[in-house]
Motif scaffolding. Structure first.
Motif, PDB file in Angstrom:
ATOM      1  N   ARG A 222       0.860  -1.193   0.000  1.00 41.92           N
ATOM      2  CA  ARG A 222       0.000   0.000   0.000  1.00 41.92           C
ATOM      3  C   ARG A 222       0.888   1.232   0.000  1.00 41.92           C
ATOM      4  O   ARG A 222       1.703   1.428   0.907  1.00 41.92           O
ATOM      5  N   THR A 223       0.736   2.083  -1.010  1.00 41.25           N
ATOM      6  CA  THR A 223       1.559   3.288  -1.114  1.00 41.25           C
ATOM      7  C   THR A 223       0.985   4.404  -0.233  1.00 41.25           C
ATOM      8  O   THR A 223      -0.137   4.316   0.260  1.00 41.25           O
ATOM      9  N   GLY A 224       1.766   5.448  -0.064  1.00 43.70           N
ATOM     10  CA  GLY A 224       1.296   6.617   0.675  1.00 43.70           C
ATOM     11  C   GLY A 224       1.524   6.493   2.168  1.00 43.70           C
ATOM     12  O   GLY A 224       2.215   5.609   2.657  1.00 43.70           O
ATOM     13  N   GLU A 225       0.919   7.415   2.906  1.00 45.22           N
ATOM     14  CA  GLU A 225       1.052   7.442   4.357  1.00 45.22           C
ATOM     15  C   GLU A 225       0.157   6.384   5.002  1.00 45.22           C
ATOM     16  O   GLU A 225      -0.864   5.992   4.448  1.00 45.22           O
ATOM     17  N   LEU A 226       0.549   5.955   6.175  1.00 46.05           N
ATOM     18  CA  LEU A 226      -0.235   4.975   6.908  1.00 46.05           C
ATOM     19  C   LEU A 226      -1.337   5.689   7.687  1.00 46.05           C
ATOM     20  O   LEU A 226      -1.068   6.648   8.399  1.00 46.05           O
ATOM     21  N   PRO A 227      -2.600   5.232   7.565  1.00 46.41           N
ATOM     22  CA  PRO A 227      -3.663   5.840   8.377  1.00 46.41           C
ATOM     23  C   PRO A 227      -3.331   5.766   9.861  1.00 46.41           C
ATOM     24  O   PRO A 227      -2.666   4.842  10.325  1.00 46.41           O
ATOM     25  N   LYS A 228      -3.802   6.734  10.618  1.00 50.93           N
ATOM     26  CA  LYS A 228      -3.487   6.815  12.050  1.00 50.93           C
ATOM     27  C   LYS A 228      -4.190   5.738  12.861  1.00 50.93           C
ATOM     28  O   LYS A 228      -3.714   5.354  13.930  1.00 50.93           O
ATOM     29  N   HIS A 229      -5.341   5.279  12.392  1.00 47.38           N
ATOM     30  CA  HIS A 229      -6.106   4.268  13.128  1.00 47.38           C
ATOM     31  C   HIS A 229      -6.498   3.157  12.159  1.00 47.38           C
ATOM     32  O   HIS A 229      -7.159   3.400  11.154  1.00 47.38           O
ATOM     33  N   LEU A 230      -6.072   1.958  12.466  1.00 52.36           N
ATOM     34  CA  LEU A 230      -6.342   0.806  11.608  1.00 52.36           C
ATOM     35  C   LEU A 230      -6.870  -0.344  12.455  1.00 52.36           C
ATOM     36  O   LEU A 230      -6.378  -0.597  13.555  1.00 52.36           O
ATOM     37  N   LEU A 249      -5.351  -3.796  16.480  1.00 52.61           N
ATOM     38  CA  LEU A 249      -5.288  -2.388  16.130  1.00 52.61           C
ATOM     39  C   LEU A 249      -3.868  -2.005  15.748  1.00 52.61           C
ATOM     40  O   LEU A 249      -2.903  -2.551  16.274  1.00 52.61           O
ATOM     41  N   SER A 250      -3.757  -1.052  14.840  1.00 47.99           N
ATOM     42  CA  SER A 250      -2.448  -0.508  14.501  1.00 47.99           C
ATOM     43  C   SER A 250      -2.629   0.933  14.039  1.00 47.99           C
ATOM     44  O   SER A 250      -3.706   1.506  14.157  1.00 47.99           O
ATOM     45  N   GLY A 251      -1.552   1.515  13.524  1.00 50.61           N
ATOM     46  CA  GLY A 251      -1.548   2.935  13.223  1.00 50.61           C
ATOM     47  C   GLY A 251      -1.100   3.720  14.442  1.00 50.61           C
ATOM     48  O   GLY A 251      -1.207   3.255  15.585  1.00 50.61           O
ATOM     49  N   GLU A 252      -0.596   4.914  14.241  1.00 51.66           N
ATOM     50  CA  GLU A 252       0.043   5.670  15.323  1.00 51.66           C
ATOM     51  C   GLU A 252      -0.892   5.997  16.484  1.00 51.66           C
ATOM     52  O   GLU A 252      -0.437   6.157  17.617  1.00 51.66           O
ATOM     53  N   ASP A 253      -2.199   6.101  16.224  1.00 51.00           N
ATOM     54  CA  ASP A 253      -3.123   6.371  17.334  1.00 51.00           C
ATOM     55  C   ASP A 253      -3.147   5.223  18.336  1.00 51.00           C
ATOM     56  O   ASP A 253      -3.566   5.417  19.486  1.00 51.00           O
ATOM     57  N   ASN A 254      -2.721   4.047  17.917  1.00 52.54           N
ATOM     58  CA  ASN A 254      -2.728   2.871  18.779  1.00 52.54           C
ATOM     59  C   ASN A 254      -1.320   2.427  19.166  1.00 52.54           C
ATOM     60  O   ASN A 254      -1.133   1.309  19.650  1.00 52.54           O
TER      61      ASN A 254
END
Length: 332
Positions: A222-230, A249-254
């Motif tokens: 997956r290109t681009g930035e990683l969503p904050k909440h996954l 859960l993943s992404g920076e919010d988690n």
């Protein structure tokens, strides 16, 4: 944009863009690494470079490619010694809980707090520094080179000396080192980091041993930035039936670390900045079937799914590898 590497009808490699169940083959390149190096040279993003190259008239049925095991890991190197697979642990907000279930620590007793918990706390306190500042170092481990990577749908071999072969559903960052000795993140992929949790549970100093296993990632980049909440789902199947399933859960919010902090602490080492090399870096997880009392058996299937990454990553636990007999080292 979601990208794959695959083998087409002549068993030749190709790069494709996934659109629903159709794979469109990209012109002029046969590997994602070559595509990335071309983008770096032309100062393009991966998506811009694909648009500049265009597509051939050939289109492929994505489901057929997956079922026939024609889909490769979405980034690799022609010389597996130049593909580095590594990762970070204790990066997610729930990871201390999962580790607690493995190591039976009493988190409410300060006298029993281990180095593991101290490192997790450092991440909570200093893992997301302000821009331009360096945050806390995460737990870091080496898994192996490109020879340990298995393609989506194929088996993850269980070594004869292993005490466990358990899944770790994670997101991996995919990188190519440019001619300027700088790391270029070309995207992200779902990953099964696959470790020996019984060995790790015996003593945390065995963590390094427990990580020297095969792994899988993909099928899509997956290109681009990683969503904050996954939000994803990890499953364990036995005989075709789901015997364990859990949301992860993943992404920076988690997470207790920012991606930029994790990337800094990996690529600050000069030996990881050799032009043309490829890096696959796992960002950690808080969800393990092992922490819930499950233990995978040969023939069980791991499935890791997250809608933002397209098709799920599936691999079975495979038969053991041949064991190197004791005393096999030869003196010259």
């Amino acid at each position: 944009m979601n990208i794959i590497q695959f083998e087409h009808t002549q068993d030749q490699r190709a790069v494709g863009v996934v659109e629903h169940n159709v794979v469109k083959r990209v012109n002029a390149v046969t590997t994602v690494r070559d595509l990335a190096l071309l983008a770096i040279e032309n100062k393009n993003s991966l998506e811009q470079q694909i648009e500049a190259l265009g597509f051939s008239d050939d289109q492929y049925n994505y489901q057929d490619l997956l079922e026939n095991l024609k889909v490769l890991a979405p980034l690799d190197h022609p010389d597996t010694a130049h593909c580095f697979v590594s990762g970070t642990g204790l990066t997610h907000l729930g990871s201390a809980s999962a580790r607690d279930k493995m190591h039976q620590q009493n988190l409410n007793d300060e006298a029993s707090v281990t180095d593991t918990m101290r490192m997790f706390q450092w991440g909570i306190e200093q893992g997301k520094p302000a821009e331009g500042l360096v945050g806390a170092q995460p737990e870091w481990f080496y898994k192996g080179d490109g020879s340990i990577v298995v393609r989506p749908g194929t088996d993850l071999p269980l070594p004869p000396f292993a005490e466990d072969g358990g899944e770790e559903p994670e997101i991996a960052g995919l990188y190519v080192i440019g001619p300027d000795c700088k790391p270029y993140r070309i995207g992200f992929a779902l990953g099964n980091e696959y470790s020996d949790h019984i060995m790790e549970r015996r003593n945390y100093l065995y963590l390094a041993h427990s990580k020297l296993r095969f792994c899988s990632y993909g099928p899509e980049l997956r290109t681009g930035e990683l969503p904050k909440h996954l939000v994803g789902t990890s499953r364990l199947r036995r005989g075709g039936e789901v015997i364990w399933e859990k949301e992860f859960l993943s992404g920076e919010d988690n997470m207790c670390h920012s991606l930029s902090n994790l990337e800094y602490h990996h690529f600050k080492y000069q030996q990881f900045l050799k032009p043309g090399d490829v890096h696959i870096h796992y960002f950690g997880t808080a969800t393990l079937s092992f922490a819930d009392g499950m233990q995978a058996q040969v023939g069980d299937e791991f499935e890791i799914e997250m809608k933002e990454f397209g098709r799920p990553l599936k691999n079975k636990l495979g038969l053991t590898q041949p064991e190197l007999p004791i005393g096999s080292v030869i003196t010259l």
